[in-house]
Write an enzyme that holds these catalytic residues in place. Sequence first.
Site, PDB file in Angstrom:
ATOM      1  N   GLU A  65       0.668  -1.114  -0.035  1.00 35.01           N
ATOM      2  CA  GLU A  65       0.048   0.031   0.063  1.00 35.01           C
ATOM      3  C   GLU A  65       0.929   1.102   0.059  1.00 35.01           C
ATOM      4  O   GLU A  65       1.756   1.601   0.977  1.00 35.01           O
ATOM      5  CB  GLU A  65      -0.860   0.034   1.097  1.00 35.01           C
ATOM      6  CG  GLU A  65      -2.054   0.904   1.158  1.00 35.01           C
ATOM      7  CD  GLU A  65      -1.616   2.337   1.341  1.00 35.01           C
ATOM      8  OE1 GLU A  65      -2.059   3.210   0.488  1.00 35.01           O
ATOM      9  OE2 GLU A  65      -1.090   2.694   2.290  1.00 35.01           O
ATOM     10  N   CYS A  99      -1.980   7.733   4.756  1.00 30.15           N
ATOM     11  CA  CYS A  99      -2.038   7.336   3.246  1.00 30.15           C
ATOM     12  C   CYS A  99      -3.532   7.946   2.679  1.00 30.15           C
ATOM     13  O   CYS A  99      -3.573   8.166   1.296  1.00 30.15           O
ATOM     14  CB  CYS A  99      -1.700   6.095   3.135  1.00 30.15           C
ATOM     15  SG  CYS A  99      -2.486   4.930   4.316  1.00 30.15           S
TER      16      CYS A  99
END
Length: 202
Positions: A65, A99
């Site tokens: 990720e 994120c």
Amino acid sequence: NLCNKVLERNGYVGIFNLIIGSGSIIGEKLINDSRIPLISATGSTRMGKRIGSIVGKRLGKVILELGGNNAIIVDETANLELAIPAIVFGAVGTAGQRCTSTRRIIVHESIYDELVEKLINAYEQVKIGDPLSQGTLMGPLIDKHALHDFTDALKKVKEEGGKVLYGGNVLDNPGCFVEPAIVEADNHCKIVQEETFAPILY
């Protein structure tokens, strides 16, 4: 610990472990160990390329990720009473160190000035300080490296013709506290295309 207690009751011992250390020491050992068939990692694109390459060479598997550059599109029909709090929380919550943090706003020119004015007004009300204290919206950056990335990104965007509309200052407090920044910049600017893990909203 909770998972291990459940597993022990079912005949499995020591499956989950917490190891604390730097990526250059602990991370390197994990990604190079062929006994670990799968590595799942969250971080920068640069980190993902390195992990993917090393684990791939030993035919291991990866779940990565990596750096995001999330945008909110605000068109001419947007309800700014809903949009402004969402933008501020997305960009400033966790000091932009998530994120899923909001990094860019793409706004229709007909409401650009109003949006900027309302955003600056909202940013002026952001309480910066101890994240465990009631009412604090933004805590510090994680370390001096993150502080350098923040100031460096602002320097680069200015070099590319961008303009800081609000904030961007390092606060004179113990720790790595900064003012969140609102920056006017063209989307094609190189630094705008990168994820800076800090509270900079383009």
